[in-house]
Design a protein around this motif. Structure first.
Motif, short mmCIF file in Angstrom:
data_model
loop_
_atom_site.label_atom_id
_atom_site.label_comp_id
_atom_site.label_asym_id
_atom_site.label_seq_id
_atom_site.Cartn_x
_atom_site.Cartn_y
_atom_site.Cartn_z
N ILE A 1 0.90 -1.16 0.00
CA ILE A 1 0.00 0.00 0.00
C ILE A 1 0.94 1.21 0.00
O ILE A 1 1.73 1.38 0.93
N LEU A 2 0.88 2.01 -1.05
CA LEU A 2 1.84 3.10 -1.20
C LEU A 2 1.58 4.24 -0.20
O LEU A 2 0.59 4.25 0.51
N SER A 3 2.50 5.21 -0.21
CA SER A 3 2.55 6.19 0.89
C SER A 3 1.25 6.96 1.12
O SER A 3 0.76 7.04 2.26
N ALA A 4 0.69 7.54 0.05
CA ALA A 4 -0.48 8.39 0.22
C ALA A 4 -1.70 7.55 0.63
O ALA A 4 -2.43 7.89 1.57
N SER B 1 12.58 -1.27 -1.35
CA SER B 1 12.32 -0.25 -0.34
C SER B 1 12.04 1.04 -1.10
O SER B 1 11.73 0.99 -2.30
N SER B 2 12.16 2.17 -0.45
CA SER B 2 11.75 3.42 -1.09
C SER B 2 12.50 4.58 -0.46
O SER B 2 12.94 4.49 0.69
N MET B 3 12.57 5.68 -1.22
CA MET B 3 13.09 6.91 -0.59
C MET B 3 12.18 7.32 0.57
O MET B 3 12.58 8.10 1.42
N GLY B 4 10.96 6.77 0.59
CA GLY B 4 10.03 7.02 1.70
C GLY B 4 10.50 6.44 3.02
O GLY B 4 9.91 6.71 4.07
N LEU C 1 3.39 5.72 7.71
CA LEU C 1 3.32 4.27 7.97
C LEU C 1 4.08 3.50 6.89
O LEU C 1 4.72 2.48 7.15
N TYR C 2 4.00 4.02 5.67
CA TYR C 2 4.72 3.40 4.54
C TYR C 2 6.22 3.37 4.83
O TYR C 2 6.87 2.33 4.68
N GLY C 3 6.76 4.50 5.25
CA GLY C 3 8.19 4.59 5.53
C GLY C 3 8.60 3.72 6.71
O GLY C 3 9.64 3.04 6.67
N TYR D 1 13.98 2.60 -4.09
CA TYR D 1 13.60 3.29 -5.32
C TYR D 1 13.23 4.74 -5.02
O TYR D 1 12.62 5.03 -4.00
N PRO D 2 13.48 5.62 -6.00
CA PRO D 2 12.83 6.94 -5.97
C PRO D 2 11.43 6.80 -6.55
O PRO D 2 10.96 5.67 -6.73
N GLY D 3 10.73 7.88 -6.88
CA GLY D 3 9.43 7.78 -7.54
C GLY D 3 9.62 7.20 -8.93
O GLY D 3 10.52 7.61 -9.66
N ILE D 4 8.78 6.22 -9.30
CA ILE D 4 8.94 5.57 -10.61
C ILE D 4 7.88 6.12 -11.57
O ILE D 4 6.70 6.16 -11.24
N GLY E 1 -1.07 5.00 -5.97
CA GLY E 1 -1.51 5.76 -4.79
C GLY E 1 -0.35 6.30 -3.97
O GLY E 1 -0.38 6.27 -2.75
N GLY E 2 0.66 6.81 -4.66
CA GLY E 2 1.82 7.35 -3.97
C GLY E 2 1.90 8.86 -4.03
O GLY E 2 1.06 9.52 -4.68
N THR E 3 2.93 9.40 -3.41
CA THR E 3 3.14 10.85 -3.35
C THR E 3 3.79 11.37 -4.63
O THR E 3 3.69 12.54 -4.96
N THR E 4 4.44 10.48 -5.37
CA THR E 4 5.08 10.89 -6.62
C THR E 4 4.18 10.69 -7.84
O THR E 4 4.60 10.93 -8.97
N ASP E 5 2.94 10.28 -7.63
CA ASP E 5 2.02 9.99 -8.75
C ASP E 5 1.80 11.18 -9.68
O ASP E 5 1.47 11.00 -10.86
N THR F 1 9.25 15.48 3.45
CA THR F 1 10.16 14.70 4.30
C THR F 1 11.09 13.80 3.48
O THR F 1 11.90 13.07 4.05
N TRP F 2 10.96 13.80 2.18
CA TRP F 2 11.71 12.85 1.34
C TRP F 2 12.91 13.50 0.64
O TRP F 2 12.92 14.72 0.43
N PRO F 3 13.88 12.69 0.22
CA PRO F 3 15.07 13.24 -0.45
C PRO F 3 14.77 13.90 -1.80
O PRO F 3 13.87 13.48 -2.52
C1 THR Z 1 8.33 6.90 -3.67
C2 THR Z 1 7.42 5.75 -3.60
O1 THR Z 1 7.69 4.85 -2.62
C3 THR Z 1 6.02 5.79 -4.10
N1 THR Z 1 5.99 6.24 -5.46
C4 THR Z 1 5.15 6.68 -3.25
O2 THR Z 1 5.04 7.83 -3.58
O3 THR Z 1 4.60 6.22 -2.31
#
Ligand code: THR
Ligand code: NAD
Length: 369
Positions: free
Chosen positions: A128-131, A166-169, A191-193, A219-222, A231-235, A327-329
């Motif tokens: 389940i992605l970050s957002a 894992s993730s930059m999250g 919670l994702y991080g 990973y960074p945002g893909i 459903g992520g923050t980089t969408d 909060t992310w790089p």
């Molecule tokens: C960065 C990454 O883990 C994912 N794309 C998110 O935004 O949740």
């Protein structure tokens, strides 16, 4: 070849009847036997297999799974890569290779699939992605924490090579934001991080204690043109292209100057497969940062204006995702990945990313007409 879902789907579980664990319920001398496919540390603590031949991919119907499966199938053979997800696949996906419907919480079904299909490697993508995780905290805990526990435990007990992104999250507000190193402060506040940090540490623990061949990339945002993000923050960096092509307008949920680390999907897939199949001796650590491009929404939209249409309009309406992004790089240092196993993303500028995304989406839209 058409792989029939019904042949592979686990329909019921007749093999394992639960035995009450109260000693009163057992007659003297009763032996408690787990189902045949449940093993406990079958292998010595240091033995790691040198190659993988048959791989199970969990959460395979999301943004990354089908691409990873297709690339791995070209190396291992179609029938040796088992895609799985809690969702049902479309007919096109079913034609490409075996599919099993699996819920990552159902440990017994996963273990049975591993045993029956002689699986020796796992790529665990269920998440389940970050957002989405901040909107559905219990679901995020269940899938991201319990799910990771289940699959790591199975990998340990069956001596499987296991890759979990894992993730930059996994980084947080107190982490340095530019060229973030592999080893640094990790105090995420989503919670994702938190789940990613826990997964990384558990994988490393089993690697040291049990010899588990655990591998992970932060990973960074893909960014992908033919599969939607989950459903992520980089969408925003995917949505913006579809909005530009469809209506020449986009309302961005992040502020215009929010820089984040990003990577194009083809690089993510090719480098993940390279890492997953690399000889273990090449790896000096279990978890590596990987990165390719860094841009802000404003920079991305300026490039879209240049390459798509000067009439493209962007407006900004930051929402709860802004707090996560802050909060992310902005970029991650991936020098160790480059020197250890030759990580080498090909698409590394915002202009080449925009040109690639526009051509992929236009081609896809043409094909679907
Ligand atoms: C960065 C990454 O883990 C994912 N794309 C998110 O935004 O949740
Ligand atoms: N896409 C990115 O930008 C990105 C960036 C960093 C890390 N990652 C990581 O890469 C992995 C794959 O990401 P993705 O973008 O493909 O995610 P996604 O959200 O697109 O796909 C996740 C898949 O997990 C499945 N799933 C959800 N609950 C499940 C359950 N209970 N059992 C089995 N499957 C379940 C979903 O159906 C979905 O198909 C994740 O671990 C993610 O954290 C992705």
């Amino acid at each position: 070849m058409l792989y029939e879902l019904s042949k592979l789907r686990i329909l019921k579980f007749p093999i394992h009847r639960s035995i009450p664990f109260s000693s009163n319920a057992l007659s003297p001398g009763t032996e408690i036997r787990p189902p045949f496919y449940v093993s406990k540390n079958l292998f010595s603590t240091t033995r790691q297999q040198q190659t993988v031949n048959r791989v199970l991919i969990t959460g395979g119907l999301g943004q990354l799974g089908r691409g990873i499966a297709s690339s791995l199938r070209s190396k291992l053979g179609d029938s040796n890569v088992f895609l799985s997800d809690i969702k049902d696949p479309d007919s096109e996906t079913l034609k490409q290779g075996p599919f099993v419907r699996l819920d990552i919480i159902d440990k017994e079904s996963i273990e049975k699939t591993v045993f029956e299909n002689k699986i020796d490697g796992v790529i665990h993508l269920s998440a389940i992605l970050s957002a989405l995780g901040e909107k559905h905290p219990q679901k995020a805990i269940e899938v991201n924490i319990r799910g990771a526990e289940n699959i790591l435990d199975i990998a340990k007990n069956h001596n499987l090579r296991i890759f979990i992104p894992s993730s930059m999250g996994a980084f947080g507000p107190s982490t340095v934001k530019d060229s973030t190193p592999d080893l640094t402060i990790m105090r995420p506040n989503t919670l994702y991080g938190i789940a990613k940090v826990y997964m990384e540490l558990m994988g490393e623990y089993y690697n040291q204690k049990n010899g588990l061949d655990f591998r992970s990339l932060r990973y960074p945002g893909i960014i992908s043109g033919d599969t939607p993000p989950g459903g992520g923050t980089t969408d925003y960096a995917v949505d913006i292209f579809h909005a530009a092509i469809e209506k020449n307008q986009y309302t961005c949920f992040l502020k215009k100057d929010t820089y984040l680390a990003m990577m194009y999907v083809d690089d993510c897939i090719s480098e993940t497969i390279k890492f997953f199949l690399a000889p273990r001796e090449q790896l000096s650590q279990c978890v590596y940062n990987v990165d390719a491009i860094s841009f802000s929404p404003e920079e991305l939209s300026n490039e879209i204006k240049k390459q798509w249409s000067p009439e493209f309009e962007i407006s900004y309406k930051p929402d709860y995702r802004q707090k996560i992004a802050d909060t992310w790089p902005r970029s991650m240092c991936d020098s160790k990945a480059r020197s250890d196993w030759n990580f080498y993303p090909k698409l590394t500028s915002t202009s080449s990313l925009v040109s690639k995304m526009l051509s992929v989406i236009k081609r896809r839209n043409e094909y679907e007409k």
